[in-house]
Design a protein around this motif. Sequence first.
Motif, PDB file in Angstrom:
ATOM      1  N   ASN A 234       5.224  -3.420   1.742  1.00  0.00           N
ATOM      2  CA  ASN A 234       5.524  -3.522   0.494  1.00  0.00           C
ATOM      3  C   ASN A 234       6.801  -4.170   0.269  1.00  0.00           C
TER       4      ASN A 234
ATOM      5  N   GLN B 228      -2.096   0.229  10.558  1.00  0.00           N
ATOM      6  CA  GLN B 228      -3.173  -0.453  11.174  1.00  0.00           C
ATOM      7  C   GLN B 228      -2.994  -1.859  10.979  1.00  0.00           C
TER       8      GLN B 228
ATOM      9  N   THR C 269       0.984  -1.278  -0.074  1.00  0.00           N
ATOM     10  CA  THR C 269       0.066   0.121   0.020  1.00  0.00           C
ATOM     11  C   THR C 269       0.844   1.200   0.011  1.00  0.00           C
ATOM     12  N   GLN C 270       0.226   2.337  -0.485  1.00  0.00           N
ATOM     13  CA  GLN C 270       0.969   3.670  -0.607  1.00  0.00           C
ATOM     14  C   GLN C 270       0.419   4.274   0.827  1.00  0.00           C
ATOM     15  N   ASN C 271      -0.600   3.803   1.439  1.00  0.00           N
ATOM     16  CA  ASN C 271      -1.213   4.481   2.372  1.00  0.00           C
ATOM     17  C   ASN C 271      -0.496   4.246   4.024  1.00  0.00           C
ATOM     18  N   LEU C 272       0.060   5.094   4.590  1.00  0.00           N
ATOM     19  CA  LEU C 272       0.789   4.753   5.707  1.00  0.00           C
ATOM     20  C   LEU C 272       0.070   4.236   6.747  1.00  0.00           C
ATOM     21  N   ARG C 273      -1.292   5.010   7.007  1.00  0.00           N
ATOM     22  CA  ARG C 273      -2.242   4.850   8.000  1.00  0.00           C
ATOM     23  C   ARG C 273      -2.713   3.380   8.073  1.00  0.00           C
ATOM     24  N   ARG C 274      -3.112   2.926   6.783  1.00  0.00           N
ATOM     25  CA  ARG C 274      -3.646   1.538   6.708  1.00  0.00           C
ATOM     26  C   ARG C 274      -2.456   0.512   6.664  1.00  0.00           C
ATOM     27  N   ALA C 275      -1.252   1.034   6.310  1.00  0.00           N
ATOM     28  CA  ALA C 275      -0.105   0.154   6.779  1.00  0.00           C
ATOM     29  C   ALA C 275       0.080  -0.168   8.248  1.00  0.00           C
TER      30      ALA C 275
END
Length: 78
Positions: free
Chosen positions: A35, A22, A14-20
Motif C-alpha cells: 500500500n 503471499q 490491497t486490503q487483503n493481508l493474506r494476499r499481501a
Amino acid sequence: MNDSPYGLTACIHTQNLRRAMQFVKRAQVGVVSVNAGTFGSEPHMPFGGLKESGNGTREPGTEALDVYSNWKTVYLNG
C-alpha cells in the motif's frame, strides 16, 4: 513481476493481508512495499536489488557508515 530481469522494488495495493503476504513471499526483489509506492528504502534499512538491479550487493543502511568512514576520537578542552 518476476519475469523481469530486474528486481529492485515491487509494491502491491490491497486490503487483503493474506494476499499481501503471499506477494511479499513470492516477489523476487530487494524491497517490497504494501500500500505504498516503489520509492526505495529508508536510509537506516538495508537496501538493494536482486537479479540485474543495483550493483549485485545490498547496502547495509546506517551500518555502511562503518565501511565508508574513518573514525577519529577528538578531545577538545575549552
